[in-house]
Enzyme design. Structure first.
Site, PDB file in Angstrom:
ATOM      1  N   GLU A 122      35.765  31.917  36.352  1.00 26.64           N
ATOM      2  CA  GLU A 122      34.339  32.140  36.061  1.00 26.64           C
ATOM      3  C   GLU A 122      33.694  30.984  35.307  1.00 26.64           C
ATOM      4  O   GLU A 122      32.526  30.655  35.539  1.00 26.64           O
ATOM      5  CB  GLU A 122      34.160  33.438  35.257  1.00 26.64           C
ATOM      6  N   GLY A 137      36.727  38.403  39.640  1.00 24.11           N
ATOM      7  CA  GLY A 137      36.682  39.856  39.794  1.00 24.11           C
ATOM      8  C   GLY A 137      37.857  40.405  40.589  1.00 24.11           C
ATOM      9  O   GLY A 137      38.232  41.572  40.421  1.00 24.11           O
ATOM     10  N   GLU A 167      40.547  40.735  38.158  1.00 29.09           N
ATOM     11  CA  GLU A 167      40.172  41.831  37.261  1.00 29.09           C
ATOM     12  C   GLU A 167      40.486  43.192  37.891  1.00 29.09           C
ATOM     13  O   GLU A 167      40.933  44.111  37.206  1.00 29.09           O
ATOM     14  CB  GLU A 167      38.691  41.708  36.881  1.00 29.09           C
ATOM     15  N   ALA A 211      33.845  38.261  42.338  1.00 29.50           N
ATOM     16  CA  ALA A 211      32.564  38.916  42.581  1.00 29.50           C
ATOM     17  C   ALA A 211      31.853  38.120  43.672  1.00 29.50           C
ATOM     18  O   ALA A 211      32.207  36.973  43.933  1.00 29.50           O
ATOM     19  CB  ALA A 211      31.741  38.917  41.300  1.00 29.50           C
TER      20      ALA A 211
END
Ligand code: 3HC
Length: 648
Positions: free
Chosen positions: A123, A100, A103, A61
């Protein structure tokens, strides 16, 4: 456009392009949604590939968006949309698929990676948990125990490990995108394998409980590692949608936490540390062959670090027997790395193949950089560097690993002193991440830039320090120790100080550290410096008294503590010795609470930090934070002492 769509026959190819690391910023998320919808709506498209332009797959992210109001579409919805696609979607992974990014790949129906790709969910290092399904999808592919390990440590998996554990289907031999297209075509007409529908494999709950207890212990007060691990367990306990909701709620809560803010400060600080005013366009000198003089504990660790990073290493000792002992020490370190699973047998052989050991300094002649790790004594080092100056090329870089000597005094004997700097490693050098890159008075900009570049290639964190006694780290550590010693003399005991600081999150209290390192080296230094000590300054003699009584730390079975059968305990003899020292100094001892101990230590560190900034030794407060975190066990999730003091 952040996401483009191209065609290769009946395969649609979605390409993310968001330099430098393809973070999943708003434009990427929106682009993915739009292009995916278009590919799905087009009847001539039968399969889809998701890949990235530039140096890496999506690295996560966009951390820069964390403090801002979230904009739709959110990443979990993008991943869900990919997973729900009725046409097979294949992730083609190169570089690092992190957070992310991984993911997104987990939402695809198959994954293929280039051989040097790496994958992970880091994370926790930002004080959060994965927020786009990572904790729920990963265990479905690789099992609970391995997923707990990955999410709680944030470590990266190699493509080989990812393949062995079932995270990816294939490692691409040649062209990644071509191989991904072949894989995508082979899936046409089959029901997409949606990760969220795969049952979580059975696991040993008792073992995983033990794993989580160990995670909590290691986290020393940081919340996110155990929170991430528990979410993995929930993947096995809850329906998929509920697991996703639990994960999202934890993510949104943790992203607001002080711990995450502090760790994001550390993330930014690490990137800032590499940026030195005036060096922006400076090209580092090429370095491939590295000489290491002295293959004791420190030199051997340095050699291993360089070998691991792909350098050719020539290690020199004073005679044949020492050179042989040095080689054995280096081999011993490799054996330990192999045993702990940190490297493979093939890597061990390949890396050791780049090592040569010699008994003559003249053999350093082809080196681009020579670093010394010999006895920390000025005359030993000046003799060495005067000699080295005549052996290596005039533009080869020379570096000292001194901890306490003044590198500018050493530079005085170097011909072309602009090629001389300090590279101060921390022990064990192949493990510890911090290296102080010491800016000598005459160092050339490209030599300083080379120091930083080499440290980066070692996978370590370089922090530039000016010249002063102890540089940034040991100078602050001295102030920190001084504050502790004052409290020791005023009424606290070693185990109380250690417990208070460990309770705050330090890896180890200062007295336990001292016992491990040995008390004799600093005793010798104090004796050497006794004549020049300022008599007006408060001096605590407890450490001297301990050494006089033969307490040299763990190696002698007694230091600040007693060591019997591998167990540490409070030593009544030490307590008596401390009480006597207080009495001798005319001090009435009083009790200290843990909070007061921590506050005193922090104040001491911050005061010294401010002085170091005022003198220009450290370039910025965040550099001091990095030094304390990476060299002295300061808890990263508190952001560092200067961050705590509000000096951001
Ligand atoms: N978001 C925004 N910017 C990022 C970023 C990210 N996730 N990761 C790196 N960058 C920026 C850096 O700040 C730096 O910017 P700068 O040039 O302005 O200083 C630039 O990209 C290059 O980064 P590095 O200097 O670190 O480059 P390296 O080549 O050394 O390393 C990397 C590349 C391995 C990708 C490293 O940057 C990295 O580890 N990044 C962080 C990855 C991460 O933590 N991802 C998880 C994010 S949280 C998340 O995904 C939540 C999700 O679950 C919802």
């Amino acid at each position: 456009m952040a996401v483009s769509l191209t065609r290769d026959g009946n395969v649609a190819h979605l390409i993310i392009e968001n330099p430098p690391v393809n973070a999943a910023s708003h434009a990427v998320r929106a682009g993915l949604m739009a292009q995916l919808a278009q590919a799905n709506a087009d009847p001539s498209v039968h399969a889809i590939i998701l890949s990235c332009a530039g140096r890496t797959f999506v690295a996560g992210a966009d951390v820069k968006e964390f403090g801002q109001p979230p904009l739709e579409p959110f990443l979990p919805n993008v991943v869900n949309a990919i997973e729900a696609s009725h046409k097979p979607v294949v992730a083609a992974i190169h570089g690092t698929a992190l957070g992310g990014g991984l993911e997104l790949a987990l939402g695809c129906h198959a994954r293929i990676a280039s051989p040097d790709a790496e994958m992970g969910l880091p994370e926790v290092k930002l004080g959060i948990v994965p927020g786009a399904g990572g904790t729920q999808r990963l265990p479905r592919l690789i099992g609970v125990a391995k997923a707990v390990d990955l999410v709680s440590t944030g470590r990266r998996m190699s493509a080989a490990e990812a393949h062995d554990s079932g995270l990816i289907e294939t490692i691409a031999d040649g062209d990644l995108v071509a191989a991904a297209a072949t894989l995508a075509r082979s899936l046409v007409g089959t029901e997409p394998r949606r990760t969220g529908t795969i049952p979580v494999p059975a696991f040993d709950a008792t073992e995983v409980d033990k794993q989580i207890t160990a995670v909590e212990k290691k986290a020393r007060g940081q919340q996110s590692p155990a929170a991430a691990a528990r979410l993995v367990i929930q993947a096995a306990q809850l329906p998929f949608a509920e697991g996703l909701a639990a994960e999202r709620a934890a993510f949104l809560e943790l992203v607001q936490s002080d711990q995450s803010k502090a760790l994001r400060h550390v993330f930014a600080a690490e990137r800032l540390a590499a940026k030195i005013l005036g060096l922006e366009d400076t090209k580092p000198r090429p370095v491939e062959t590295v000489g290491v003089v002295g293959a004791g504990l420190m030199g051997a660790g340095i050699a291993v670090a360089f070998l691991a990073a792909g350098y050719t290493v020539r290690a020199v000792e004073r005679d044949e027997a020492s050179a042989q002992a040095g080689r054995e020490r280096i081999e011993g370190l490799f054996a330990r790395l192999l045993k702990s699973g940190r490297i493979s047998e093939a890597a061990r052989i390949e890396q050791l193949g780049r090592l040569s050991t010699f008994a003559e300094r003249a053999q350093l002649d082809p080196c681009d950089l020579v670093i010394e790790a010999v006895f920390d004594d000025l005359s030993v080092k000046t003799e060495l560097f005067a000699d080295l100056s005549t052996i290596v090329r005039p533009d080869a870089i020379l570096a000292t690993n001194t901890s306490y000597l003044n590198p500018d005094q050493i530079a005085a004997v170097v011909t072309n002193p602009e090629r001389f700097l300090g590279l101060h490693f921390f022990s064990p050098a192949n493990i510890m991440r911090l290296v102080e890159v010491v800016r000598t008075a005459q160092v050339a900009p490209d030599v300083l830039a080379t120091g930083l570049a080499v440290v980066k290639r070692l996978g370590k964190l370089g922090v530039v320090s000016g010249v002063c006694e102890g540089f940034i780290g040991n100078r602050i550590f001295t102030a920190y120790r001084r504050e502790c010693d004052f409290m020791l003399e005023d009424g606290a005991l070693p185990h109380e100080i250690d417990a208070a600081l460990e309770g705050y999150g330090f890896a180890m209290g200062p007295y336990a550290v001292n016992d491990m390192a040995g008390l004799d080296i600093s005793w010798a230094r104090r004796k050497r410096n006794a004549a020049t000590r300022d008599p007006a300054r408060r001096y605590v003699a407890i450490a001297d008294r301990l050494c006089e009584a033969g307490h040299f730390g763990q190696k002698t079975g007694k230091g600040y503590y007693l060591y019997e059968a591998g167990r540490r305990s409070v030593d009544p003899e030490v307590t008596a010795l401390i009480e006597a020292a207080s009495q001798e100094a005319g001090i009435t001892r009083r009790a200290f609470k843990a909070d007061e101990i921590v506050a005193r230590v922090l104040d001491g560190i911050v005061a010294e930090g401010r002085a170091i900034l005022d003198e220009g030794i450290a370039l910025r407060p965040s550099d001091i934070d990095l030094v304390l975190i990476n060299g002295y066990g300061f808890p990263a999730w508190r952001g560092g002492p200067m961050y705590q003091a509000g000096m951001r």
